[in-house]
Design a protein around this motif. Structure first.
Motif, short mmCIF file in Angstrom:
data_model
loop_
_atom_site.label_atom_id
_atom_site.label_comp_id
_atom_site.label_asym_id
_atom_site.label_seq_id
_atom_site.Cartn_x
_atom_site.Cartn_y
_atom_site.Cartn_z
N GLY A 8 0.78 -1.23 0.00
CA GLY A 8 0.00 0.00 0.00
C GLY A 8 0.81 1.28 0.00
O GLY A 8 0.24 2.37 -0.08
N GLY A 9 2.13 1.15 0.10
CA GLY A 9 2.95 2.35 0.07
C GLY A 9 2.96 2.98 -1.32
O GLY A 9 2.46 2.40 -2.29
N GLY A 10 3.52 4.18 -1.39
CA GLY A 10 3.60 4.86 -2.68
C GLY A 10 3.91 6.32 -2.51
O GLY A 10 4.33 6.76 -1.43
N LEU A 11 3.72 7.06 -3.59
CA LEU A 11 3.96 8.50 -3.61
C LEU A 11 2.63 9.24 -3.51
O LEU A 11 1.69 8.94 -4.26
CB LEU A 11 4.68 8.87 -4.91
N VAL A 12 2.57 10.19 -2.60
CA VAL A 12 1.34 10.96 -2.39
C VAL A 12 1.72 12.41 -2.11
O VAL A 12 2.81 12.69 -1.60
CB VAL A 12 0.51 10.35 -1.24
N GLN A 13 0.84 13.32 -2.43
CA GLN A 13 1.09 14.73 -2.17
C GLN A 13 0.76 15.08 -0.72
O GLN A 13 -0.03 14.38 -0.05
CB GLN A 13 0.25 15.59 -3.12
N TRP A 114 9.17 -9.16 12.04
CA TRP A 114 9.17 -7.93 11.24
C TRP A 114 8.87 -8.24 9.78
O TRP A 114 9.26 -9.29 9.26
CB TRP A 114 10.55 -7.27 11.30
N GLY A 115 8.21 -7.29 9.12
CA GLY A 115 8.06 -7.36 7.68
C GLY A 115 9.24 -6.70 6.99
O GLY A 115 10.17 -6.22 7.64
N GLN A 116 9.16 -6.67 5.67
CA GLN A 116 10.27 -6.14 4.88
C GLN A 116 10.14 -4.64 4.64
O GLN A 116 11.09 -4.00 4.19
CB GLN A 116 10.38 -6.86 3.53
N GLY A 117 8.96 -4.10 4.92
CA GLY A 117 8.75 -2.66 4.79
C GLY A 117 8.15 -2.24 3.47
O GLY A 117 8.27 -2.93 2.45
N THR A 118 7.46 -1.10 3.49
CA THR A 118 6.90 -0.50 2.28
C THR A 118 7.21 0.99 2.33
O THR A 118 7.09 1.63 3.37
CB THR A 118 5.40 -0.77 2.16
N GLN A 119 7.61 1.55 1.19
CA GLN A 119 8.04 2.94 1.13
C GLN A 119 6.83 3.86 0.99
O GLN A 119 5.97 3.65 0.13
CB GLN A 119 8.98 3.15 -0.06
N VAL A 120 6.81 4.88 1.82
CA VAL A 120 5.83 5.96 1.70
C VAL A 120 6.60 7.26 1.46
O VAL A 120 7.50 7.59 2.24
CB VAL A 120 4.97 6.08 2.97
N THR A 121 6.25 7.94 0.39
CA THR A 121 6.90 9.20 0.06
C THR A 121 5.83 10.28 -0.08
O THR A 121 4.88 10.11 -0.87
CB THR A 121 7.71 9.09 -1.23
N VAL A 122 5.98 11.35 0.68
CA VAL A 122 5.03 12.45 0.65
C VAL A 122 5.74 13.65 0.04
O VAL A 122 6.72 14.14 0.59
CB VAL A 122 4.50 12.79 2.04
N SER A 123 5.23 14.11 -1.08
CA SER A 123 5.85 15.23 -1.76
C SER A 123 5.25 16.54 -1.28
O SER A 123 4.05 16.62 -0.98
CB SER A 123 5.66 15.10 -3.27
N SER A 124 6.08 17.57 -1.26
CA SER A 124 5.62 18.89 -0.78
C SER A 124 5.11 19.74 -1.94
O SER A 124 5.21 19.37 -3.09
CB SER A 124 6.77 19.60 -0.08
#
Length: 124
Positions: A8-13, A114-124
């Motif tokens: 469910g991770g990803g790039l979001v504003q 632990w899981g392996q992780g998911t990247q969440v990136t929030v852009s400004s």
């Protein structure tokens, strides 16, 4: 084999929302306290949220309180993290992890799985 798989991770504003999922297998999910932990670039692990077996009790770090909501569906062996009003400082790899007791929730190095992780990136 124990597995925790985040998705469910990803790039979001800034101001946007995401829902993370954590699918568990190989252990008795319903008996474990489940947690979300994150790690921002160049920083250490930060405890984010915890939910007890059954989901009647939750707790949150101060930086996410009021914006994030943790939940679980024990019949599906899955935990979720609803993240609203996201900020650039929320950018991190998000991990789900299992612990044996609520008292351990802030002691991330005491977690069992632990899981392996998911990247969440929030852009400004």
């Amino acid at each position: 084999e124990v597995q925790l798989v985040e998705s469910g991770g990803g790039l979001v504003q800034t101001g946007g929302s995401l829902v993370l999922s954590c699918a568990a297998s190989g252990f008795t999910f319903s008996s474990y306290v489940m947690n979300w932990v994150r790690q921002a670039p160049g920083k250490g692990l930060e405890w984010v949220s915890t939910i007890n077996p059954g989901g009647s009790t939750t707790d949150y770090g101060n930086s996410v309180k009021g914006r994030f909501t943790v939940s679980r569906h024990d019949a599906k062996n899955t935990m979720y993290l609803q993240m609203n009003s996201l900020k650039p400082e929320d950018t991190a790899v998000y991990y789900c992890a299992a612990a044996q007791a609520m008292a351990l929730r802030r002691h991330v190095y005491e977690y069992d799985y632990w899981g392996q992780g998911t990247q969440v990136t929030v852009s400004s």
